[in-house]
Enzyme design. Structure first.
Site, short mmCIF file in Angstrom:
data_model
loop_
_atom_site.label_atom_id
_atom_site.label_comp_id
_atom_site.label_asym_id
_atom_site.label_seq_id
_atom_site.Cartn_x
_atom_site.Cartn_y
_atom_site.Cartn_z
N ARG A 1 -24.72 69.72 16.59
CA ARG A 1 -25.95 70.29 16.02
C ARG A 1 -25.59 71.23 14.87
O ARG A 1 -26.26 71.27 13.84
CB ARG A 1 -26.74 71.07 17.09
N GLN B 1 -31.90 66.72 15.95
CA GLN B 1 -31.20 66.30 17.15
C GLN B 1 -30.53 64.93 16.94
O GLN B 1 -29.36 64.74 17.27
CB GLN B 1 -32.18 66.23 18.33
N ARG C 1 -39.85 75.30 14.18
CA ARG C 1 -40.05 74.61 15.46
C ARG C 1 -41.48 74.92 15.89
O ARG C 1 -41.81 76.07 16.21
CB ARG C 1 -39.05 75.08 16.51
N ASP D 1 -33.72 62.49 28.34
CA ASP D 1 -34.24 63.83 27.99
C ASP D 1 -35.13 64.25 29.15
O ASP D 1 -35.44 63.45 30.04
CB ASP D 1 -35.02 63.73 26.66
N HIS E 1 -37.92 65.13 16.42
CA HIS E 1 -36.81 66.08 16.49
C HIS E 1 -35.63 65.50 15.69
O HIS E 1 -34.58 65.15 16.24
CB HIS E 1 -36.41 66.31 17.94
N CYS F 1 -30.03 65.40 24.91
CA CYS F 1 -30.17 66.43 23.87
C CYS F 1 -30.01 67.83 24.44
O CYS F 1 -29.69 68.76 23.70
CB CYS F 1 -31.53 66.29 23.19
N1 CP Z 1 -31.61 70.16 21.98
C1 CP Z 1 -32.27 71.23 21.54
O1 CP Z 1 -33.01 71.18 20.54
O2 CP Z 1 -32.03 72.36 22.24
P1 CP Z 1 -32.83 73.72 22.14
O3 CP Z 1 -34.24 73.45 22.58
O4 CP Z 1 -32.12 74.68 23.04
O5 CP Z 1 -32.81 74.18 20.71
N1 NVA Z 2 -38.33 66.78 24.51
C1 NVA Z 2 -37.85 68.14 24.67
C2 NVA Z 2 -36.67 68.36 23.78
C3 NVA Z 2 -36.05 69.71 23.87
C4 NVA Z 2 -34.90 69.88 22.93
C5 NVA Z 2 -38.97 69.12 24.36
O1 NVA Z 2 -39.70 68.90 23.39
O2 NVA Z 2 -39.12 70.08 25.09
#
Ligand code: CP
Ligand code: NVA
Length: 301
Positions: A288, A130, A100, A220, A127, A260
């Site tokens: 997930r 997701q 990540r 989101d 992502h 998400c």
């Molecule tokens: N939806 C998602 O990716 O959640 P986190 O940021 O908690 O991993």
């Molecule tokens: N768009 C959000 C998604 C988190 C799972 C971010 O990148 O923070």
């Protein structure tokens, strides 16, 4: 053959469907208590430059349930040593890498320099993990034939939306983005869907038009991780795009609500919607785990 999972772009529709079918099978096995140690003795490194609840826990618990081990590295890539050197070290010890990152290029660089599979656990651009879980959830609630399913993404054309757009490249969904001007998502990706996508994408600045008659209303956060300095400006721009009972009333009467998570309640969504009978947000969160286990087994098994 699937070697990395950085985006949907590198996969065929059949490969994506196979991942979803395997996720359904793993979900059944876990619920029935059937042993599924497909990754016995294998180890996964998980690099997190950003916070996480769902992704981090589901990958770690998923590896445990598959008989393997996950090692967490909370670190800023490229600071202590180069990203290629991180890849060249890790692949001597582990059989897979989850990352990540802020920069999407960093997961691409990791994959280019690691001989083991690399999985994108969210970047500023995409992502895909997701959306895989979201589509498993969508199949559970709306059936496995996704042709013509109308999905309205209300809010920021961000990493989560971009992965939905990538999904529309491969599957005949009817995707709509309702966003303020200036937040339309990745222009090249939208052009690709319009040019050669199996599905379609419509961008509108009118939230009512975006959700009219749709099967799924998705939102989101308005401010993604790394954009905290823009929060005030974003809250003002996105205020008309809140998913509340009035907006949900314009969707199909059987429409589901998806997010998400994490959610900023009272901003992009109201409590009555996210806690209401049409919300499937915790099904998405559960899935997930099952979808990522399918990715792990496919890549590392
Ligand atoms: N939806 C998602 O990716 O959640 P986190 O940021 O908690 O991993
Ligand atoms: N768009 C959000 C998604 C988190 C799972 C971010 O990148 O923070």
């Amino acid at each position: 053959m699937v070697t990395d999972f950085l985006s949907f772009a590198g996969l065929s529709p059949d490969e994506i469907t196979a991942l979803l079918d395997l996720a359904d099978e793993l979900k059944r096995k876990q619920r029935q208590g059937v042993e599924h140690h497909y990754l016995k003795g294998k180890t996964l490194a998980m690099i997190f430059e950003k916070a996480s609840l769902r992704t981090r826990v589901t990958f770690e618990v998923g590896m445990f349930q598959l008989g393997g081990l996950a090692v967490l590295l909370e670190t800023e890539l490229g600071k202590r040593e180069s990203v290629p050197d991180v890849a060249r070290n890790l692949d001597r010890w582990v059989q897979g890498i989850v990352a990540r990152t802020f920069r999407h290029d960093d997961v691409v660089t990791l994959a280019a320099h690691a001989s083991v599979p690399v999985i994108n656990a969210l970047t500023d651009k995409l992502h895909p993990c997701q959306i895989l879980a979201d589509v498993q959830t969508l199949r559970e609630h709306k059936g496995r034939n996704l042709a013509g399913v109308k999905v309205a993404f209300v809010g920021d054309g961000n990493n989560v939306f971009n992965s939905w757009a990538e999904f529309a490249l491969h599957f005949p969904i009817d995707l709509r983005l309702a966003c303020p001007p200036g937040y339309e998502g990745d222009a090249a990706l939208l052009a690709a869907v319009r040019d050669r996508g199996k599905g379609s994408v419509l961008v509108t600045h009118d939230p009512g038009e975006g959700v009219k008659g749709v099967d799924v209303v998705y939102t989101d956060v308005w401010t993604s991780m790394g954009q905290e300095g823009e929060a005030a400006e974003r809250n003002a721009a996105f205020a008309p795009y809140q998913v509340n009972a009035n907006l949900m009333a314009l969707a199909d009467p059987d429409a589901i609500f998806m997010h998400c998570l994490p959610a900023k309640r009272g901003l992009e969504v109201t409590d009555d919607v996210i806690d209401g009978p049409r919300s499937v947000v915790f099904d998405e969160a559960e899935n997930r785990m099952h979808t990522q286990k399918a990715v792990l087994v496919t890549l590392m098994g």
